[in-house]
Every structure is written in structure tokens, then in C-alpha cells.
Motif scaffolding. Structure first.
Motif, PDB file in Angstrom:
ATOM      1  N   ILE A   1    -100.604  61.943  84.855  1.00 39.01           N
ATOM      2  CA  ILE A   1    -101.724  61.274  85.509  1.00 39.01           C
ATOM      3  C   ILE A   1    -101.323  59.856  85.819  1.00 39.01           C
ATOM      4  O   ILE A   1    -100.647  59.197  85.006  1.00 39.01           O
ATOM      5  CB  ILE A   1    -103.009  61.358  84.643  1.00 39.01           C
ATOM      6  CG1 ILE A   1    -104.220  60.817  85.395  1.00 39.01           C
ATOM      7  CG2 ILE A   1    -102.831  60.670  83.301  1.00 39.01           C
ATOM      8  CD1 ILE A   1    -105.565  61.173  84.747  1.00 39.01           C
ATOM      9  N   TYR A   2    -101.734  59.365  87.007  1.00 47.10           N
ATOM     10  CA  TYR A   2    -101.313  58.052  87.457  1.00 47.10           C
ATOM     11  C   TYR A   2    -102.486  57.148  87.829  1.00 47.10           C
ATOM     12  O   TYR A   2    -102.331  55.933  87.884  1.00 47.10           O
ATOM     13  CB  TYR A   2    -100.385  58.186  88.668  1.00 47.10           C
ATOM     14  CG  TYR A   2     -99.161  59.043  88.412  1.00 47.10           C
ATOM     15  CD1 TYR A   2     -99.170  60.397  88.728  1.00 47.10           C
ATOM     16  CD2 TYR A   2     -98.013  58.507  87.852  1.00 47.10           C
ATOM     17  CE1 TYR A   2     -98.052  61.194  88.480  1.00 47.10           C
ATOM     18  CE2 TYR A   2     -96.900  59.294  87.610  1.00 47.10           C
ATOM     19  CZ  TYR A   2     -96.922  60.633  87.932  1.00 47.10           C
ATOM     20  OH  TYR A   2     -95.822  61.422  87.694  1.00 47.10           O
ATOM     21  N   SER A   3    -103.649  57.753  88.140  1.00 47.55           N
ATOM     22  CA  SER A   3    -104.802  56.984  88.599  1.00 47.55           C
ATOM     23  C   SER A   3    -105.957  57.135  87.630  1.00 47.55           C
ATOM     24  O   SER A   3    -106.078  58.164  86.945  1.00 47.55           O
ATOM     25  CB  SER A   3    -105.240  57.478  89.980  1.00 47.55           C
ATOM     26  OG  SER A   3    -104.188  57.412  90.901  1.00 47.55           O
ATOM     27  N   ASN A   4    -106.814  56.133  87.622  1.00 51.01           N
ATOM     28  CA  ASN A   4    -108.009  56.206  86.785  1.00 51.01           C
ATOM     29  C   ASN A   4    -108.851  57.425  87.138  1.00 51.01           C
ATOM     30  O   ASN A   4    -108.935  57.818  88.294  1.00 51.01           O
ATOM     31  CB  ASN A   4    -108.864  54.943  86.963  1.00 51.01           C
ATOM     32  CG  ASN A   4    -108.339  53.775  86.180  1.00 51.01           C
ATOM     33  OD1 ASN A   4    -107.767  53.922  85.110  1.00 51.01           O
ATOM     34  ND2 ASN A   4    -108.514  52.583  86.727  1.00 51.01           N
ATOM     35  N   GLY A   5    -109.439  58.022  86.134  1.00 50.71           N
ATOM     36  CA  GLY A   5    -110.311  59.160  86.361  1.00 50.71           C
ATOM     37  C   GLY A   5    -109.797  60.394  85.660  1.00 50.71           C
ATOM     38  O   GLY A   5    -109.041  60.298  84.696  1.00 50.71           O
ATOM     39  N   ASP A   6    -110.235  61.527  86.166  1.00 51.65           N
ATOM     40  CA  ASP A   6    -109.889  62.806  85.564  1.00 51.65           C
ATOM     41  C   ASP A   6    -108.943  63.589  86.451  1.00 51.65           C
ATOM     42  O   ASP A   6    -109.009  63.513  87.675  1.00 51.65           O
ATOM     43  CB  ASP A   6    -111.149  63.658  85.352  1.00 51.65           C
ATOM     44  CG  ASP A   6    -112.102  63.044  84.353  1.00 51.65           C
ATOM     45  OD1 ASP A   6    -113.185  63.631  84.140  1.00 51.65           O
ATOM     46  OD2 ASP A   6    -111.782  61.985  83.787  1.00 51.65           O
ATOM     47  N   LYS A   7    -108.081  64.351  85.818  1.00 50.62           N
ATOM     48  CA  LYS A   7    -107.215  65.282  86.542  1.00 50.62           C
ATOM     49  C   LYS A   7    -107.249  66.609  85.796  1.00 50.62           C
ATOM     50  O   LYS A   7    -106.982  66.645  84.597  1.00 50.62           O
ATOM     51  CB  LYS A   7    -105.774  64.752  86.601  1.00 50.62           C
ATOM     52  CG  LYS A   7    -104.816  65.699  87.320  1.00 50.62           C
ATOM     53  CD  LYS A   7    -103.408  65.137  87.336  1.00 50.62           C
ATOM     54  CE  LYS A   7    -102.437  66.090  88.013  1.00 50.62           C
ATOM     55  NZ  LYS A   7    -101.043  65.571  87.997  1.00 50.62           N
ATOM     56  N   GLU A   8    -107.591  67.657  86.523  1.00 53.58           N
ATOM     57  CA  GLU A   8    -107.763  68.959  85.896  1.00 53.58           C
ATOM     58  C   GLU A   8    -106.659  69.922  86.331  1.00 53.58           C
ATOM     59  O   GLU A   8    -106.253  69.941  87.490  1.00 53.58           O
ATOM     60  CB  GLU A   8    -109.136  69.537  86.278  1.00 53.58           C
ATOM     61  CG  GLU A   8    -109.517  70.805  85.554  1.00 53.58           C
ATOM     62  CD  GLU A   8    -110.937  71.244  85.892  1.00 53.58           C
ATOM     63  OE1 GLU A   8    -111.847  70.394  85.859  1.00 53.58           O
ATOM     64  OE2 GLU A   8    -111.119  72.421  86.220  1.00 53.58           O
ATOM     65  N   ASP A   9    -106.198  70.715  85.372  1.00 55.24           N
ATOM     66  CA  ASP A   9    -105.214  71.758  85.667  1.00 55.24           C
ATOM     67  C   ASP A   9    -105.511  72.925  84.730  1.00 55.24           C
ATOM     68  O   ASP A   9    -105.136  72.899  83.564  1.00 55.24           O
ATOM     69  CB  ASP A   9    -103.792  71.233  85.453  1.00 55.24           C
ATOM     70  CG  ASP A   9    -102.727  72.260  85.832  1.00 55.24           C
ATOM     71  OD1 ASP A   9    -101.531  71.951  85.693  1.00 55.24           O
ATOM     72  OD2 ASP A   9    -103.088  73.379  86.263  1.00 55.24           O
ATOM     73  N   GLY A  10    -106.225  73.911  85.261  1.00 50.72           N
ATOM     74  CA  GLY A  10    -106.596  75.055  84.439  1.00 50.72           C
ATOM     75  C   GLY A  10    -107.511  74.632  83.308  1.00 50.72           C
ATOM     76  O   GLY A  10    -108.551  74.017  83.535  1.00 50.72           O
TER      77      GLY A  10
END
Lengths: 114, 113
Positions: B50-59
Motif C-alpha cells: 500500500i502506498y496511499s492513505n486509505g484502504d486497499k482490498e485484495d480478497g
């Protein structure tokens, strides 16, 4: 694609002997890292290279440790003379563009110094 | 003071629950953040970046980043016994140390049936 390849997978040797660990990074990766992992100290960075040039060797514990990268596809970590406290798992990892891209780890070399 | 700190474990959750793993870091110029999973006797395996503020979803995995608070987390939904492993938080260095990753000490997760 082949991942990072390390050899040997296991090494058992007596105190005082020279130990050489080998690593072949992923093709096209320009950063190569050597780590040591123990239960007590976790994962420690020993040294890393960019385009075959050592950038930071501040993690190398003593002069008994040395590392080389003669070309883009091969690196060695040497311990001479070895001591029982050097027993650990040694990982090699490689990446593109260093810190902005993830590192990919080899399977490691489990080193036991008797 | 450690540069990357993870919540102390071990963490034990029942199968099907959400596992929450947390990590704080000290280098304000860090720009890249990673979660690795390491099974016993195996090498670290990348599971999220992850590189940016916030959420990142993967499965079933969600990484959350808050650079202002210097905090990154990993949520594992519907945890499975196969998720039992050590999870390592890694932070990319900035400035003159560009290229390095600093790893936390790891959090041991156990998912029990």
C-alpha cells in the motif's frame, strides 16, 4: 518466472570453518538484500546492493562477514571464520526500484555452526 | 525506540472471525508499506502493498494506511486456520536510505477451528 534462488538450503559446519552462501536474484531486479533471521533478533538487514554496488553494509555484524555481487545475477555472503552465534536462517531478497517495490525472498539458507 | 512496531502477540482468533494486525512507524518520509506472511520454517511472502492513505482490498485482506498517524494495519476477514502464521509489517525507507525495508518484529496469528 524463477524466483530468488539461494544455495545451499542447509549448511552444518564446525566453528572456524569458512561458510559461503549464494544467491541468484530475479532477472531484471536491480536491488539485492541479505538478511539474517533468529528468534531473538527477528529479521535483520545485513547489507544491500543496487546495480551490483554495495549501498549500506551497516548491518554486517563483524569483519568476519563479507558480501560481494560480481554481476547482476549472482551474490555471495561469506563468513570466515564462522562461530556458533552465527547460526541462523539467512535470506536473500531482490526488488526493482528499491523501497517503492516489494522485496521477493528466496527460500533461505539454514546455517548451523557447531 | 524501534522504527517499526507491531502489536504484541500472539493473536488468537476463532475461524471465521476478523483478525486485526497493527503497525506503527517512525520515519515520516516513508512512502511504501508492505505486509508479509511467514509460515514456520518458510520465507516471508508478500501479501499486500500500500502506498496511499486509505484502504486497499485484495480478497479477504484489507490494508489500511494513515500517514498522518504513521499507522498501517492489516485486516483478515473470515479467518481460516491456513492464515495461522507470523505477519511482518515492512516500511520502505526514504531519503538517503532509499531502497531499504525496515521490518517489524512480527505478530504471530493463530486461527483456531
Amino acid at each position: 518466472d524463477a524466483g530468488v534462488i539461494q544455495s545451499p538450503r542447509h549448511e552444518v559446519t564446525e566453528m572456524g570453518q569458512e561458510v559461503t552462501l549464494r544467491c541468484k536474484p530475479i532477472s531484471g531486479h536491480d536491488y539485492l538484500f541479505w538478511y539474517r533471521q533468529t528468534m531473538m533478533r527477528g529479521l535483520e538487514l545485513l547489507i544491500y546492493f543496487n546495480n551490483n554496488v554495495p549501498i549500506d553494509d551497516s548491518g554486517m555484524p563483524e569483519d568476519r562477514f563479507s558480501a560481494k555481487m560480481p554481476n547482476a545475477s549472482f551474490s555471495t555472503l561469506k563468513i570466515q571464520p564462522s562461530e556458533p552465534r552465527d547460526s541462523a536462517v539467512y535470506f536473500c531478497a531482490s526488488s526493482k526500484r528499491g523501497g517503492y517495490q516489494p522485496q521477493h525472498f528466496g527460500d533461505g539458507t539454514r546455517l548451523s555452526i557447531l | 525506540q524501534k522504527e517499526v512496531e507491531q502489536n504484541s502477540g500472539p493473536l488468537s482468533v476463532p475461524e471465521g472471525a476478523i483478525a486485526s494486525l497493527n503497525c506503527t512507524y517512525s520515519d515520516r518520509v516513508s512512502q511504501s508499506f508492505f505486509w508479509y506472511r511467514q509460515y514456520s520454517g518458510k520465507s516471508p511472502e508478500l501479501i499486500m502493498s500500500i502506498y496511499s492513505n486509505g484502504d486497499k482490498e485484495d480478497g479477504r485482506f484489507t490494508a489500511q494506511l494513515n500517514k498522518a498517524s504513521q499507522y498501517v494495519s492489516l485486516l483478515i476477514r473470515d479467518s481460516q486456520p491456513s492464515d495461522s502464521a507470523t505477519y511482518l509489517c515492512a516500511v520502505g525507507a526514504g531519503g538517503t536510505s532509499y531502497g531499504k525495508l525496515t521490518f517489524g518484529q512480527g505478530t504471530i496469528l493463530t486461527v483456531h477451528p
